[in-house]
Structure formats: C-alpha cells, structure tokens
Motif scaffolding. Structure first.
Motif, PDB file in Angstrom:
ATOM      1  N   MET A 366      77.694  24.225   1.260  1.00  0.00           N
ATOM      2  CA  MET A 366      79.065  24.609   1.548  1.00  0.00           C
ATOM      3  C   MET A 366      79.492  25.794   0.681  1.00  0.00           C
ATOM      4  O   MET A 366      80.179  26.707   1.164  1.00  0.00           O
ATOM      5  N   VAL A 367      79.096  25.809  -0.593  1.00  0.00           N
ATOM      6  CA  VAL A 367      79.427  26.941  -1.450  1.00  0.00           C
ATOM      7  C   VAL A 367      78.714  28.191  -0.957  1.00  0.00           C
ATOM      8  O   VAL A 367      79.303  29.283  -0.884  1.00  0.00           O
ATOM      9  N   LEU A 368      77.462  28.068  -0.591  1.00  0.00           N
ATOM     10  CA  LEU A 368      76.695  29.230  -0.136  1.00  0.00           C
ATOM     11  C   LEU A 368      77.181  29.754   1.213  1.00  0.00           C
ATOM     12  O   LEU A 368      77.405  30.956   1.387  1.00  0.00           O
ATOM     13  N   ASN A 369      77.328  28.846   2.172  1.00  0.00           N
ATOM     14  CA  ASN A 369      77.529  29.253   3.564  1.00  0.00           C
ATOM     15  C   ASN A 369      78.948  29.077   4.069  1.00  0.00           C
ATOM     16  O   ASN A 369      79.292  29.608   5.128  1.00  0.00           O
ATOM     17  N   GLY A 370      79.774  28.318   3.332  1.00  0.00           N
ATOM     18  CA  GLY A 370      81.109  28.050   3.827  1.00  0.00           C
ATOM     19  C   GLY A 370      81.056  27.232   5.106  1.00  0.00           C
ATOM     20  O   GLY A 370      80.059  26.591   5.421  1.00  0.00           O
ATOM     21  N   GLY A 371      82.121  27.250   5.848  1.00  0.00           N
ATOM     22  CA  GLY A 371      82.132  26.535   7.115  1.00  0.00           C
ATOM     23  C   GLY A 371      83.515  26.054   7.477  1.00  0.00           C
ATOM     24  O   GLY A 371      84.463  26.125   6.682  1.00  0.00           O
ATOM     25  N   TYR A 372      83.619  25.585   8.711  1.00  0.00           N
ATOM     26  CA  TYR A 372      84.866  25.075   9.243  1.00  0.00           C
ATOM     27  C   TYR A 372      84.685  23.624   9.673  1.00  0.00           C
ATOM     28  O   TYR A 372      83.617  23.243  10.174  1.00  0.00           O
ATOM     29  N   ALA A 373      85.717  22.844   9.497  1.00  0.00           N
ATOM     30  CA  ALA A 373      85.766  21.591  10.226  1.00  0.00           C
ATOM     31  C   ALA A 373      85.845  21.946  11.712  1.00  0.00           C
ATOM     32  O   ALA A 373      86.274  23.052  12.066  1.00  0.00           O
ATOM     33  N   PRO A 374      85.438  21.054  12.598  1.00  0.00           N
ATOM     34  CA  PRO A 374      85.430  21.407  14.023  1.00  0.00           C
ATOM     35  C   PRO A 374      86.832  21.559  14.586  1.00  0.00           C
ATOM     36  O   PRO A 374      87.768  20.865  14.160  1.00  0.00           O
ATOM     37  N   GLY A 375      86.987  22.463  15.517  1.00  0.00           N
ATOM     38  CA  GLY A 375      88.232  22.561  16.256  1.00  0.00           C
ATOM     39  C   GLY A 375      88.253  21.482  17.322  1.00  0.00           C
ATOM     40  O   GLY A 375      87.378  21.434  18.184  1.00  0.00           O
ATOM     41  N   THR A 376      89.204  20.596  17.254  1.00  0.00           N
ATOM     42  CA  THR A 376      89.271  19.467  18.177  1.00  0.00           C
ATOM     43  C   THR A 376      90.669  19.359  18.767  1.00  0.00           C
ATOM     44  O   THR A 376      91.606  20.025  18.320  1.00  0.00           O
ATOM     45  N   MET A 377      90.805  18.493  19.750  1.00  0.00           N
ATOM     46  CA  MET A 377      92.114  18.322  20.384  1.00  0.00           C
ATOM     47  C   MET A 377      93.149  17.818  19.386  1.00  0.00           C
ATOM     48  O   MET A 377      94.329  18.145  19.508  1.00  0.00           O
ATOM     49  N   ARG A 381      93.453  23.775  15.119  1.00  0.00           N
ATOM     50  CA  ARG A 381      93.403  24.983  14.283  1.00  0.00           C
ATOM     51  C   ARG A 381      92.880  24.606  12.898  1.00  0.00           C
ATOM     52  O   ARG A 381      93.641  24.569  11.922  1.00  0.00           O
ATOM     53  N   PRO A 382      91.588  24.351  12.808  1.00  0.00           N
ATOM     54  CA  PRO A 382      91.039  23.902  11.521  1.00  0.00           C
ATOM     55  C   PRO A 382      91.013  25.023  10.497  1.00  0.00           C
ATOM     56  O   PRO A 382      90.880  26.199  10.832  1.00  0.00           O
ATOM     57  N   TYR A 383      91.163  24.635   9.259  1.00  0.00           N
ATOM     58  CA  TYR A 383      91.011  25.569   8.152  1.00  0.00           C
ATOM     59  C   TYR A 383      89.547  25.578   7.722  1.00  0.00           C
ATOM     60  O   TYR A 383      88.837  24.588   7.869  1.00  0.00           O
ATOM     61  N   GLY A 384      89.112  26.690   7.179  1.00  0.00           N
ATOM     62  CA  GLY A 384      87.715  26.808   6.788  1.00  0.00           C
ATOM     63  C   GLY A 384      87.546  27.228   5.343  1.00  0.00           C
ATOM     64  O   GLY A 384      88.521  27.501   4.624  1.00  0.00           O
ATOM     65  N   MET A 385      86.283  27.269   4.958  1.00  0.00           N
ATOM     66  CA  MET A 385      85.941  27.689   3.599  1.00  0.00           C
ATOM     67  C   MET A 385      85.060  28.927   3.687  1.00  0.00           C
ATOM     68  O   MET A 385      84.098  28.954   4.471  1.00  0.00           O
ATOM     69  N   PRO A 386      85.359  29.974   2.934  1.00  0.00           N
ATOM     70  CA  PRO A 386      84.548  31.191   3.018  1.00  0.00           C
ATOM     71  C   PRO A 386      83.187  30.992   2.356  1.00  0.00           C
ATOM     72  O   PRO A 386      83.033  30.162   1.448  1.00  0.00           O
ATOM     73  N   PRO A 387      82.180  31.752   2.771  1.00  0.00           N
ATOM     74  CA  PRO A 387      80.867  31.692   2.123  1.00  0.00           C
ATOM     75  C   PRO A 387      80.863  32.496   0.832  1.00  0.00           C
ATOM     76  O   PRO A 387      81.547  33.516   0.723  1.00  0.00           O
ATOM     77  N   PHE A 388      80.080  32.029  -0.130  1.00  0.00           N
ATOM     78  CA  PHE A 388      79.979  32.729  -1.410  1.00  0.00           C
ATOM     79  C   PHE A 388      78.550  33.168  -1.723  1.00  0.00           C
ATOM     80  O   PHE A 388      78.263  33.593  -2.837  1.00  0.00           O
ATOM     81  N   ALA A 389      77.668  33.084  -0.724  1.00  0.00           N
ATOM     82  CA  ALA A 389      76.264  33.437  -0.961  1.00  0.00           C
ATOM     83  C   ALA A 389      76.115  34.890  -1.406  1.00  0.00           C
ATOM     84  O   ALA A 389      75.213  35.222  -2.195  1.00  0.00           O
ATOM     85  N   GLN A 390      76.986  35.762  -0.919  1.00  0.00           N
ATOM     86  CA  GLN A 390      76.850  37.179  -1.236  1.00  0.00           C
ATOM     87  C   GLN A 390      77.543  37.568  -2.532  1.00  0.00           C
ATOM     88  O   GLN A 390      77.293  38.660  -3.067  1.00  0.00           O
ATOM     89  N   THR A 391      78.408  36.695  -3.022  1.00  0.00           N
ATOM     90  CA  THR A 391      79.186  37.071  -4.210  1.00  0.00           C
ATOM     91  C   THR A 391      78.808  36.285  -5.457  1.00  0.00           C
ATOM     92  O   THR A 391      79.114  36.730  -6.572  1.00  0.00           O
ATOM     93  N   LEU A 392      78.153  35.143  -5.293  1.00  0.00           N
ATOM     94  CA  LEU A 392      77.764  34.325  -6.447  1.00  0.00           C
ATOM     95  C   LEU A 392      76.253  34.309  -6.600  1.00  0.00           C
ATOM     96  O   LEU A 392      75.517  34.176  -5.610  1.00  0.00           O
ATOM     97  N   SER A 393      75.792  34.415  -7.823  1.00  0.00           N
ATOM     98  CA  SER A 393      74.360  34.314  -8.104  1.00  0.00           C
ATOM     99  C   SER A 393      73.929  32.848  -8.038  1.00  0.00           C
ATOM    100  O   SER A 393      74.760  31.935  -7.962  1.00  0.00           O
ATOM    101  N   ASP A 394      72.623  32.628  -8.102  1.00  0.00           N
ATOM    102  CA  ASP A 394      72.122  31.256  -8.109  1.00  0.00           C
ATOM    103  C   ASP A 394      72.678  30.474  -9.300  1.00  0.00           C
ATOM    104  O   ASP A 394      73.039  29.297  -9.171  1.00  0.00           O
ATOM    105  N   VAL A 395      72.752  31.124 -10.447  1.00  0.00           N
ATOM    106  CA  VAL A 395      73.297  30.461 -11.633  1.00  0.00           C
ATOM    107  C   VAL A 395      74.767  30.104 -11.413  1.00  0.00           C
ATOM    108  O   VAL A 395      75.222  29.003 -11.770  1.00  0.00           O
ATOM    109  N   GLU A 396      75.523  31.018 -10.822  1.00  0.00           N
ATOM    110  CA  GLU A 396      76.948  30.768 -10.595  1.00  0.00           C
ATOM    111  C   GLU A 396      77.169  29.666  -9.562  1.00  0.00           C
ATOM    112  O   GLU A 396      78.082  28.838  -9.705  1.00  0.00           O
ATOM    113  N   VAL A 397      76.352  29.655  -8.531  1.00  0.00           N
ATOM    114  CA  VAL A 397      76.451  28.575  -7.536  1.00  0.00           C
ATOM    115  C   VAL A 397      76.153  27.238  -8.198  1.00  0.00           C
ATOM    116  O   VAL A 397      76.884  26.254  -8.011  1.00  0.00           O
ATOM    117  N   ALA A 398      75.069  27.194  -8.963  1.00  0.00           N
ATOM    118  CA  ALA A 398      74.716  25.958  -9.665  1.00  0.00           C
ATOM    119  C   ALA A 398      75.839  25.535 -10.605  1.00  0.00           C
ATOM    120  O   ALA A 398      76.151  24.341 -10.732  1.00  0.00           O
TER     121      ALA A 398
END
Length: 429
Positions: A366-377, A381-398
């Motif tokens: 989830m930290v690396l790739n982010g994601g959304y809860a599913p849009g359902t009836m 309008r689900p809220y999502g989490m942005p991905p951090f794979a491009q901005t955080l190093s492996d050490v920072e993710v850990a």
C-alpha cells in the motif's frame, strides 16, 4: 466456470492466480419453499444473471479488452500460462452445445463434458457444493448470452505440468465431491452463509495457505496465506490477530463486504476487485448470512502476542524515528497524528489488525503502490491513497511501515529495506 485468480495445484501448476473471495447468491434447495410455484423462464434467467454476477464469471472469462464470456484471460504461473475458456453460448467454442446435465457435471465433478479432467484453476472443489437448481440457473443465463465465435487458446504449460493425468493424484488428495449439506444444529441464516462462502464463494481458495503439493488442508481452512504470483496476503479469518471477525459487529462485516469500507477498515488489492465485481451486487440478506457465518468461524490461530526479541527491538528503534518523520509529513493529514483515521474515508491504522499481521506484505504494498477502495453503489466516490514508490527509498518505506506497525500500541514487527525492495516489482493486481 473459473474464478478470478487462483490456480490451485503445484503438481499441475494450478495454484497460482489470485482470487480474493467469490460468492453466489440464490436460495439453496434445502432452504426453498417446496410449495412455491415454478419459476418462469424469465425469472430463472434473472436469477442466473444474479448468480453469474455474484460469482464474478465475467472477470475470469473475459480478457482485457475482450468480449464478455469469450475467455482468453491469461493466468500466469511459474509453470507456464493457463487461458480461461469461452463460456458464451457459441456452439462450437462456448457452451452452446452443452446440456444442463453436462454443465452441472462439470461444476460437480471437475470434468469437462468429454470427460477430460479440468485444471483446478476452476475451483470445482468448492463448486461441487453448488445445488443443481443454482447450476441450472447459471447455465440458462449463460445460454442466453450472445454467442462469441472465438476459439479457446491452448494452455502453455511446460512438461510435465501439461500432463492432465497428474490431476488424478491431486484430486485424490484434495477433492471431495458432493453438494453442500446443511447443519441441522445451526440456523437457516447460518447455513445460507455457509453455502454461499463454501460453494461458488470458495473463500478458502485465497484465505487458506497452499501447501507443497498445491492443495489446501481442511484443518487450516480460512487461516490465511500468501496469494501465489500476486504477492498479496489473504489474512486469516480465524485469528483476531489478523482478519478474524470475532470482534467485529455484523454491521461492520456487512459494510466491508458490500461497500468495501467499514468502521474497521477498507479493502484493497484483490479483495477490492471482488467487492467491486461481485459482492456489491449481492442482496442484503445474502451479505448478512455470509457475515453471520464468517463471524462464527472458530478461533484457531491464537491471539497471544509474542514478546519482541532484542533484534526486533533494536531494528524498530533504528527505523521508527525516521518512519515517524515520514508519517507526520505524508500520512497524518489523512490517517491522523495518532493513527485514528477519518471514518469512513480514511481507515484507522491504530489497533488495525491488518497492519499488525505477521506478514507485512500488504502495508508495504500500500505504501509503494497506493490504491483505492472499490467504487461501489454504497460507496460511489471512494477515497484513495497515493503511491510512494517513486518518492521513498527502500529504507524510507521500511521505516514508515515499521512505524505504523509498532506505534500507538500496535504489536507488529519491523520490516527490512530488502522486504520493501522485493515488492517494488510485484504485479499491481
């Protein structure tokens, strides 16, 4: 029909496509009013469509960009690729020439109409529990669909995994033929839920670990496991340290299954697809029945919290301060300074079972790739989490994952930069 993402046997390379949960929704024969008038053909088609929608048949039997039910979806495994079959009404390539008897026999026995053994990518070990009446309704609906004249793509499995005769051994170990039998000691609602979960639902396909032979032990049913080839962890439904539902209210379970979000958390990854494609379309009674059954699953995995070792304590002390800085800068705005979240849009991280599980795969992803809860009836309008794979190093993710797994009274263990790095290249779905 096959089910979205699970290939279930190493002997024949069948245990390796994700599948989160899958459920049907019709009334099993044992719960029906025998005095009721026979259903009209239109009613049967409507119920069959409901079952097919609830069973998520489209997801497995429709390739990306392809026509519905034409098959051709690739299921990659370490042993090669499997391709789902055409189940449209086409007489040459689909099931247009099949009879209802042949369709039921396929679901019930795991054999095609020519007697050929079916690879357990199609979870017939669960489908065998489906009643004849439900099978006939699904068959009628599929026969009513538009014929798609597209040939089935042959599997591309390496030797010896392309030898179907090996399936005989797998079936001997892991397949028990027979429709669901209600438990007379339990309520009608509980039995309904058990039928849904154990039949086309085949929740155990994801939520039970796959052993060295590519099968699942009944003794370990619902105890969780890594979904092969997907690198998502399907948590235990029998342990309150993971996703055990014993401490959840029925209302929270209902909400999670049907809308994808609840006061206890939200679904992401493969489970989000199941909610989006299948569970949101089930009626309230069926969702509640499933919740009642799932909540009743006995505690088998224990709830004792292991004492941290000196090594884990030192690792936590090293990573957590950096993790807190990252959390305060990037995460607190949504999840709160104390990890309490902002319900229902942003789930709590404090006292969140999914954050503290032995496996840290899901929070890392989830930290690396982010994601959304599913849009359902019920959550359009689900809220999502942005991905951090491009901005955080492996050490920072850990560091940040270690922090959220150990802060606010959470009892998770630290993770390593290597674990973060290993999951950077994992498939997104």
């Amino acid at each position: 029909m096959t089910r979205l993402r699970i290939l279930k046997t190493a002997i024949v390379a069948m245990a390796l496509v994700p599948a989160a949960w899958l459920f049907i929704a019709s009334t099993p024969a044992h719960a029906q009013d025998k005095s009721a008038a026979p259903a009209s053909h239109a009613d049967v088609l409507k119920r069959g469509e409901y079952l097919a929608r609830a069973g998520d048949c489209i997801a497995c039997h429709t390739a990306p960009g392809g026509k519905e039910f034409a098959g051709g979806l690739a299921m990659d495994t370490p042993f090669g690729a499997l391709y789902t079959p055409n189940i449209s009404s086409d007489r040459e390539y689909g099931i247009g020439a099949w009879t209802a008897d042949q369709f039921y026999a396929m679901l019930h026995t795991g054999k095609s109409r020519d007697g050929q053994l079916i690879y357990p990518a199609m979870p017939f070990a669960s489908y065998t529990k489906v009643t004849r009446e439900d099978s006939d309704a699904i068959y009628a609906f599929l026969k009513s669909t538009a014929p798609i004249h597209e040939p089935n793509r042959p599997h591309e499995l390496r030797f010896p995994y392309n030898q179907r005769s090996l399936l005989i051994g797998w079936r001997t170990l892991y397949f028990r033929e027979g429709e669901y039998k209600p438990d007379p000691k339990m309520s009608v609602e509980w039995n309904r839920g058990a039928y849904l979960v154990q039949g086309l639902g085949h929740c155990t396909m994801c939520h039970t670990a796959i052993n060295a032979l590519g099968g699942s032990s009944e003794r370990k049913a619902f105890e969780g496991g890594l979904i092969p080839m997907q690198n998502w962890y399907a948590p235990s439904l029998t342990s309150n340290k993971e996703a055990g539902l014993g401490e959840w209210s029925i209302e929270d379970i209902d909400a999670l299954l049907q809308s994808g979000v609840s006061n206890r958390g939200a679904v992401y990854g493969p489970m989000a697809q199941v909610v989006h494609d299948s569970l949101q379309y089930l009626n309230d009674d069926d969702i509640r029945a499933m919740s009642v059954y799932l909540k009743s699953l006995p505690e088998r995995s224990g709830t004792a919290i292991a004492e941290p070792t000196q090594a884990t304590t030192e690792q936590t002390s090293t990573l957590a301060p950096l993790g807190k800085k990252i959390y305060d800068a990037q995460c607190a705005v949504c999840h709160g300074a104390q990890g309490l979240g902002k319900l229902p849009d942003f789930p709590p991280l404090a006292n969140n079972q999914s954050i503290q599980m032995t496996s840290a795969v899901n929070p890392i992803r989830m930290v690396l790739n982010g994601g959304y809860a599913p849009g359902t009836m019920k959550n359009p309008r689900p809220y999502g989490m942005p991905p951090f794979a491009q901005t955080l190093s492996d050490v920072e993710v850990a560091a940040v994952v270690t922090y959220i797994r150990t802060a606010w009274g959470n009892h998770g263990t630290p993770v390593t930069p290597k674990e973060a790095n290993d999951l950077r290249a994992a498939p997104l779905n």
